[in-house]
Design a protein around this motif. Structure first.
Motif, short mmCIF file in Angstrom:
data_model
loop_
_atom_site.label_atom_id
_atom_site.label_comp_id
_atom_site.label_asym_id
_atom_site.label_seq_id
_atom_site.Cartn_x
_atom_site.Cartn_y
_atom_site.Cartn_z
N ALA A 5 -19.97 -52.48 42.27
CA ALA A 5 -21.29 -51.85 42.25
C ALA A 5 -21.64 -51.35 43.64
CB ALA A 5 -22.33 -52.86 41.76
N LYS A 6 -22.31 -50.19 43.69
CA LYS A 6 -22.64 -49.59 44.98
C LYS A 6 -24.15 -49.44 45.13
CE LYS A 6 -18.30 -47.00 45.32
NZ LYS A 6 -17.68 -45.65 45.40
N ARG A 7 -24.59 -49.48 46.38
CA ARG A 7 -25.98 -49.26 46.73
C ARG A 7 -26.07 -48.08 47.70
NH1 ARG A 7 -30.29 -51.58 44.39
NH2 ARG A 7 -29.19 -50.35 42.84
N THR A 8 -27.11 -47.29 47.54
CA THR A 8 -27.35 -46.19 48.47
C THR A 8 -28.56 -46.54 49.31
OG1 THR A 8 -26.44 -44.57 46.91
CG2 THR A 8 -27.86 -43.73 48.65
N LEU A 9 -28.44 -46.38 50.63
CA LEU A 9 -29.52 -46.68 51.56
C LEU A 9 -29.84 -45.42 52.35
CD1 LEU A 9 -27.24 -49.22 51.66
CD2 LEU A 9 -29.14 -50.30 52.82
N ALA A 10 -31.12 -45.24 52.69
CA ALA A 10 -31.51 -44.03 53.40
C ALA A 10 -32.70 -44.28 54.31
CB ALA A 10 -31.85 -42.92 52.41
N TYR A 11 -32.72 -43.56 55.42
CA TYR A 11 -33.87 -43.52 56.32
C TYR A 11 -33.80 -42.22 57.11
CZ TYR A 11 -30.91 -44.64 60.41
OH TYR A 11 -29.97 -44.60 61.42
N PHE A 76 -32.58 -56.25 45.94
CA PHE A 76 -31.82 -55.39 46.85
C PHE A 76 -30.56 -54.85 46.20
CE2 PHE A 76 -28.70 -54.71 50.26
CZ PHE A 76 -29.41 -53.86 51.10
N LEU A 77 -29.90 -55.67 45.40
CA LEU A 77 -28.61 -55.28 44.82
C LEU A 77 -28.72 -54.66 43.43
CD1 LEU A 77 -26.46 -58.36 45.89
CD2 LEU A 77 -26.46 -56.08 46.93
N HIS A 78 -29.90 -54.79 42.77
CA HIS A 78 -29.95 -54.34 41.38
C HIS A 78 -31.11 -53.42 41.02
CE1 HIS A 78 -26.66 -57.05 40.41
NE2 HIS A 78 -27.32 -58.04 41.00
N GLU A 79 -32.17 -53.36 41.82
CA GLU A 79 -33.30 -52.50 41.47
C GLU A 79 -32.89 -51.02 41.51
OE1 GLU A 79 -36.37 -52.83 40.46
OE2 GLU A 79 -36.68 -55.00 40.62
N HIS A 80 -33.49 -50.24 40.61
CA HIS A 80 -33.22 -48.80 40.57
C HIS A 80 -33.59 -48.14 41.89
CE1 HIS A 80 -32.70 -44.83 38.88
NE2 HIS A 80 -33.96 -44.50 39.11
N LEU A 81 -34.75 -48.51 42.44
CA LEU A 81 -35.18 -47.97 43.73
C LEU A 81 -36.15 -48.94 44.40
CD1 LEU A 81 -35.21 -45.52 45.73
CD2 LEU A 81 -37.29 -44.78 44.54
N LEU A 82 -35.90 -49.24 45.67
CA LEU A 82 -36.83 -49.99 46.51
C LEU A 82 -37.29 -49.07 47.63
CD1 LEU A 82 -34.93 -53.39 46.95
CD2 LEU A 82 -36.89 -52.96 45.47
N CYS A 93 -40.32 -45.50 54.99
CA CYS A 93 -39.36 -45.36 56.10
C CYS A 93 -37.94 -45.70 55.68
CB CYS A 93 -39.79 -46.21 57.30
SG CYS A 93 -39.92 -47.98 56.96
N CYS A 94 -37.77 -46.27 54.49
CA CYS A 94 -36.42 -46.67 54.06
C CYS A 94 -36.38 -46.78 52.54
CB CYS A 94 -36.05 -48.01 54.70
SG CYS A 94 -34.44 -48.68 54.18
N TYR A 95 -35.24 -46.39 51.97
CA TYR A 95 -35.02 -46.53 50.54
C TYR A 95 -33.69 -47.25 50.29
CZ TYR A 95 -38.59 -42.89 50.20
OH TYR A 95 -39.75 -42.16 50.32
N VAL A 96 -33.67 -48.05 49.24
CA VAL A 96 -32.45 -48.73 48.80
C VAL A 96 -32.41 -48.64 47.28
CG1 VAL A 96 -31.14 -50.89 48.70
CG2 VAL A 96 -32.54 -50.37 50.71
N GLY A 97 -31.26 -48.27 46.71
CA GLY A 97 -31.20 -48.23 45.25
C GLY A 97 -30.02 -47.43 44.75
N GLU A 98 -30.21 -46.88 43.55
CA GLU A 98 -29.18 -46.05 42.94
C GLU A 98 -29.21 -44.66 43.56
OE1 GLU A 98 -29.74 -46.22 38.73
OE2 GLU A 98 -29.67 -48.42 38.69
N GLU A 99 -28.06 -44.03 43.61
CA GLU A 99 -27.90 -42.78 44.37
C GLU A 99 -28.91 -41.70 43.98
OE1 GLU A 99 -24.20 -39.90 45.67
OE2 GLU A 99 -24.25 -40.63 43.61
N ASP A 100 -29.07 -41.43 42.68
CA ASP A 100 -29.96 -40.33 42.28
C ASP A 100 -31.40 -40.62 42.66
OD1 ASP A 100 -30.13 -42.42 40.46
OD2 ASP A 100 -30.43 -41.13 38.71
N ALA A 101 -31.83 -41.87 42.50
CA ALA A 101 -33.21 -42.23 42.82
C ALA A 101 -33.47 -42.13 44.32
CB ALA A 101 -33.51 -43.64 42.33
N VAL A 102 -32.51 -42.56 45.12
CA VAL A 102 -32.67 -42.51 46.57
C VAL A 102 -32.71 -41.07 47.07
CG1 VAL A 102 -31.57 -43.03 48.80
CG2 VAL A 102 -31.67 -44.79 47.01
#
Length: 209
Positions: A5-11, A76-82, A93-102
């Motif tokens: 499983a993968k997580r996408t993070l962004a800032y 952190f590891l399972h929510e659609h988008l944080l 200031c930061c997003y963590v979640g599934e790629e499309d949502a991020v």
């Protein structure tokens, strides 16, 4: 071989002002002192998974400091988008979640940043008065049909209006939900919602953020 499983993070990097979007597996994120740098080399998002919590140090474009934020490892590891926000600006200031949502969230944030920079020096009560009015109107409509509730089971809530967002807070468990109110995309997003569900605080007997 089963794909991890993968997580996408962004800032948004406060130095080069570019969006930084990085994909990592859960195994990579669990590595001690996981650092996710901007290609410019002048900022980095750091992640530490310890016990049942995820701790992040997030560079902030809006206030120029690093924010220390945390949430449950499960979220952190399972929510659609944080979404983690800067308290001073009210913007994410930061997003963590599934790629499309991020990617969608980052796009909305970039719109807000562009608008904020274009209107610098002419700051009113809100980043965009019309957008805030429309978002508040939609929230009022949802509330009138009893569509706002919390995962703890409560339907009692309070509302706080910020410069570019609106916070809904559960009056019983203290859980909170932030609704962006900065761009036309934010209006479109809330117009699609018939109900709003606040994530209750963990430990209150129900699922939470």
């Amino acid at each position: 071989m089963v794909e991890q499983a993968k997580r996408t993070l962004a800032y948004i990097c406060p130095e080069c002002r570019q969006s930084v979007v990085i994909e990592r597996t859960a195994f990579q994120l669990a590595a001690a002192g996981s650092e996710l740098p901007c290609p410019c080399g002048k900022s980095a998002l750091t992640v530490e998974l310890a016990g049942d919590r995820a701790h992040l140090q997030v560079p902030c474009l809006f206030c120029g400091t690093d924010h220390s934020v945390s949430c449950s490892q499960r979220a952190f590891l399972h929510e659609h988008l944080l979404a983690f926000s800067c308290a001073r600006s009210g913007l994410d200031c930061c997003y963590v979640g599934e790629e499309d949502a991020v990617f969608a969230a980052v796009g909305r944030l970039e719109e807000a940043v562009d608008k904020l920079e274009a209107e610098a020096g002419a700051k009113g009560a809100f980043l965009d008065e019309l957008v805030m009015h429309e978002v508040l109107s939609e929230i009022r409509d949802i509330a009138q049909r009893d569509g706002i509730s919390c995962t703890c089971g409560s339907q009692r809530w309070n509302l706080q209006v910020n410069y570019s967002s609106v916070d809904l807070k559960c009056a019983d468990c203290g859980g909170a939900m932030r609704i962006p109110a900065a761009t036309a995309s934010d209006i479109e997003d809330i117009c699609c919602k018939y109900t709003l569900l606040i994530h209750g605080r963990e430990g209150a007997g129900h699922d939470g953020l």
